[in-house]
Design a protein around this motif. Sequence first.
Motif, PDB file in Angstrom:
ATOM      1  N   TRP A  97       3.700  -4.075   9.556  1.00  0.00           N
ATOM      2  CA  TRP A  97       2.978  -3.110  11.330  1.00  0.00           C
ATOM      3  C   TRP A  97       2.343  -2.627  11.164  1.00  0.00           C
ATOM      4  N   ALA A  98       1.434  -2.615  10.199  1.00  0.00           N
ATOM      5  CA  ALA A  98       0.226  -1.393   9.763  1.00  0.00           C
ATOM      6  C   ALA A  98      -0.789  -1.377  11.421  1.00  0.00           C
ATOM      7  N   ASN A  99      -0.688  -2.778  11.351  1.00  0.00           N
ATOM      8  CA  ASN A  99      -2.154  -2.924  12.545  1.00  0.00           C
ATOM      9  C   ASN A  99      -1.861  -2.799  13.553  1.00  0.00           C
ATOM     10  N   ARG A 100      -0.409  -2.145  13.692  1.00  0.00           N
ATOM     11  CA  ARG A 100      -0.120  -1.958  16.046  1.00  0.00           C
ATOM     12  C   ARG A 100       0.393  -0.422  15.156  1.00  0.00           C
ATOM     13  N   LEU A 101       0.642  -0.041  14.404  1.00  0.00           N
ATOM     14  CA  LEU A 101       1.549   1.277  13.186  1.00  0.00           C
ATOM     15  C   LEU A 101       0.934   1.798  11.984  1.00  0.00           C
ATOM     16  N   PRO A 102      -0.054   2.312  12.541  1.00  0.00           N
ATOM     17  CA  PRO A 102      -1.104   2.991  11.199  1.00  0.00           C
ATOM     18  C   PRO A 102      -0.087   3.807   9.874  1.00  0.00           C
ATOM     19  N   ALA A 103       0.683   4.293  11.110  1.00  0.00           N
ATOM     20  CA  ALA A 103       0.859   5.080   9.480  1.00  0.00           C
ATOM     21  C   ALA A 103       2.035   4.250   9.019  1.00  0.00           C
ATOM     22  N   ALA A 104       2.443   3.082   9.062  1.00  0.00           N
ATOM     23  CA  ALA A 104       3.316   1.990   8.952  1.00  0.00           C
ATOM     24  C   ALA A 104       3.628   1.727   7.138  1.00  0.00           C
ATOM     25  N   ALA A 105       3.040   1.581   6.994  1.00  0.00           N
ATOM     26  CA  ALA A 105       1.694   1.971   5.126  1.00  0.00           C
ATOM     27  C   ALA A 105       2.538   2.825   4.143  1.00  0.00           C
ATOM     28  N   LEU A 106       2.522   4.043   4.548  1.00  0.00           N
ATOM     29  CA  LEU A 106       3.037   5.591   4.549  1.00  0.00           C
ATOM     30  C   LEU A 106       4.481   5.480   3.736  1.00  0.00           C
ATOM     31  N   PHE A 107       5.013   4.299   4.823  1.00  0.00           N
ATOM     32  CA  PHE A 107       7.035   4.307   4.879  1.00  0.00           C
ATOM     33  C   PHE A 107       7.004   3.101   3.948  1.00  0.00           C
ATOM     34  N   SER A 108       5.770   2.310   3.475  1.00  0.00           N
ATOM     35  CA  SER A 108       6.776   1.364   2.278  1.00  0.00           C
ATOM     36  C   SER A 108       5.691   0.773   0.607  1.00  0.00           C
ATOM     37  N   GLY A 109       4.878   2.331   0.462  1.00  0.00           N
ATOM     38  CA  GLY A 109       3.837   2.262  -0.596  1.00  0.00           C
ATOM     39  C   GLY A 109       2.450   2.016   0.003  1.00  0.00           C
ATOM     40  N   PHE A 110       1.224   2.983  -0.185  1.00  0.00           N
ATOM     41  CA  PHE A 110       0.652   3.151  -0.800  1.00  0.00           C
ATOM     42  C   PHE A 110      -0.425   3.560  -1.759  1.00  0.00           C
ATOM     43  N   LEU A 129      12.770  10.258   6.928  1.00  0.00           N
ATOM     44  CA  LEU A 129      13.977   9.881   7.838  1.00  0.00           C
ATOM     45  C   LEU A 129      13.669   9.741   8.896  1.00  0.00           C
ATOM     46  N   THR A 130      13.790  11.012   9.248  1.00  0.00           N
ATOM     47  CA  THR A 130      12.689  11.621  11.065  1.00  0.00           C
ATOM     48  C   THR A 130      11.984  12.049  11.363  1.00  0.00           C
ATOM     49  N   LEU A 131      10.477  11.464  10.340  1.00  0.00           N
ATOM     50  CA  LEU A 131       9.521  11.045  10.945  1.00  0.00           C
ATOM     51  C   LEU A 131       8.987   9.312  10.573  1.00  0.00           C
ATOM     52  N   TYR A 132      10.102   8.478   9.995  1.00  0.00           N
ATOM     53  CA  TYR A 132      10.315   7.277   9.620  1.00  0.00           C
ATOM     54  C   TYR A 132      10.549   6.616  11.567  1.00  0.00           C
ATOM     55  N   GLN A 133      11.652   7.643  11.549  1.00  0.00           N
ATOM     56  CA  GLN A 133      12.565   7.439  13.218  1.00  0.00           C
ATOM     57  C   GLN A 133      11.119   7.396  14.158  1.00  0.00           C
ATOM     58  N   HIS A 134      11.345   8.100  14.090  1.00  0.00           N
ATOM     59  CA  HIS A 134      10.283   8.646  15.462  1.00  0.00           C
ATOM     60  C   HIS A 134       8.649   7.731  15.278  1.00  0.00           C
ATOM     61  N   MET A 135       8.459   7.180  13.969  1.00  0.00           N
ATOM     62  CA  MET A 135       6.983   5.819  14.257  1.00  0.00           C
ATOM     63  C   MET A 135       7.504   5.307  15.193  1.00  0.00           C
ATOM     64  N   TYR A 136       8.785   4.410  14.440  1.00  0.00           N
ATOM     65  CA  TYR A 136       9.057   3.069  15.571  1.00  0.00           C
ATOM     66  C   TYR A 136       9.476   3.629  17.446  1.00  0.00           C
ATOM     67  N   ASP A 137      10.390   5.151  17.263  1.00  0.00           N
ATOM     68  CA  ASP A 137      10.290   5.458  18.556  1.00  0.00           C
ATOM     69  C   ASP A 137       9.146   5.852  19.410  1.00  0.00           C
ATOM     70  N   ASP A 138       8.135   6.193  19.310  1.00  0.00           N
ATOM     71  CA  ASP A 138       7.165   6.220  20.065  1.00  0.00           C
ATOM     72  C   ASP A 138       6.209   5.121  19.841  1.00  0.00           C
ATOM     73  N   GLY A 139       6.880   4.708  18.902  1.00  0.00           N
ATOM     74  CA  GLY A 139       5.856   2.869  19.234  1.00  0.00           C
ATOM     75  C   GLY A 139       6.047   2.095  20.398  1.00  0.00           C
ATOM     76  N   GLY A 140       7.079   2.835  21.146  1.00  0.00           N
ATOM     77  CA  GLY A 140       8.381   1.725  22.011  1.00  0.00           C
ATOM     78  C   GLY A 140       9.198   0.814  21.306  1.00  0.00           C
ATOM     79  N   PHE A 141       9.441   1.229  20.118  1.00  0.00           N
ATOM     80  CA  PHE A 141      10.103   0.153  19.301  1.00  0.00           C
ATOM     81  C   PHE A 141      11.865  -0.154  19.684  1.00  0.00           C
ATOM     82  N   ASN A 142      12.039  -0.542  20.161  1.00  0.00           N
ATOM     83  CA  ASN A 142      13.901  -0.427  20.287  1.00  0.00           C
ATOM     84  C   ASN A 142      14.531  -0.603  19.094  1.00  0.00           C
ATOM     85  N   VAL A 143      15.003   0.189  17.576  1.00  0.00           N
ATOM     86  CA  VAL A 143      15.214  -0.200  16.473  1.00  0.00           C
ATOM     87  C   VAL A 143      15.632   1.375  15.821  1.00  0.00           C
ATOM     88  N   HIS A 144      17.222   1.106  15.187  1.00  0.00           N
ATOM     89  CA  HIS A 144      17.421   1.849  13.844  1.00  0.00           C
ATOM     90  C   HIS A 144      16.729   1.411  12.516  1.00  0.00           C
TER      91      HIS A 144
END
Length: 363
Positions: A97-110, A129-144
Amino acid sequence: MIRRRLCASLVALFLAAAPAQAGAEEPLHFSTPITYGTHLPGLGKPVKDWAAEVGALSGGTLSFDIEQPGQNVMPQDILDAVSKGTAAAGFSKAEFWANRLPAAALFSGFPFGPDAKTYAAWFYAGNGLTLYQHMYDDGGFNVHVLPCAFGGAETAGWFAKELKSPEDIERLRIRIFGQGGLVMQKLGASPALVPGSKLNQAFQDGDIDAAELYPPPVDARTDLAGAVKRIYLPGWQQPETVMELLINKDRWNALDDQQQLWIETACRDTMFQTMSENPVLAAKALSDFADQGVTIETLPAPVLDRLHQTWDEIAAQQGKHDPFFSQVLDDIRKFRAEIATPGAVAPMAGASSLEPPMTSATE
């Protein structure tokens, strides 16, 4: 303090291990599309093991119904499907999802990022964990989100050409994606978009000079060893692969504390299990490659230094465009510095746990 923490851990373990009474309630089903087939070690098999543990802990009252890649949801659509509720859960890795959430790669390996042990510590003893969830929340995704397994360290790739100096990267035709691809491209390489199933033929036809693929246990399921005879270590572009569990947030919030604990406990167990077994599987795969005549070599220090320098430049530029990217990367770097053992000789950032097997093929 240690005794209190131990007691708290034992209580949590007891609660997580206490299965629901048989027949007390109807099972809750969660459709769960995945990115990699469950036949693949590290990348796919862990979700099958995790789902089985959730079922056992819950006494069969929680059922995550695994859907193989593309069965109902295409891998690239998992995030949207889970967010919208068309899938209850999903198992993938954030870099997709890094094309929409640039920081996503930092949570999966970089590039030059943490190994499995450091990632686990950052997630559960740092701000991960806090930053990981914040990324999705701030991106408007309804996921845990929960980190739920490690896919293993990659190698630097399969090479038909030898790399002796940074200049050898120029005009290198290499199949590589993500942040590592940006690094190689900036150093003059030409990224090649070749499907994994076509790599063997591409090497034989001379269409590419190198290719990044998967961690060694998955590479072993290809026939590349018959076409290419050199692997470089370490996997600087992805020293570890973090697999994530996404659950629709409405479904997550509808679970009680005990049900959530079963899911979280199974994820932690799966992370520990994969952290333990991936290096063993990788060492076996590399040894088998060596037996097939593949040379396992370490990248020269000047090459690694240039790759690292170039990654730092790219990361700084991305941080200017996305403040959250910079925040996450800075937090990871600070955490790694804090847990470094005083007086110890620190390994080069991003050094893979993979070492060349002691065989004549590496001499």
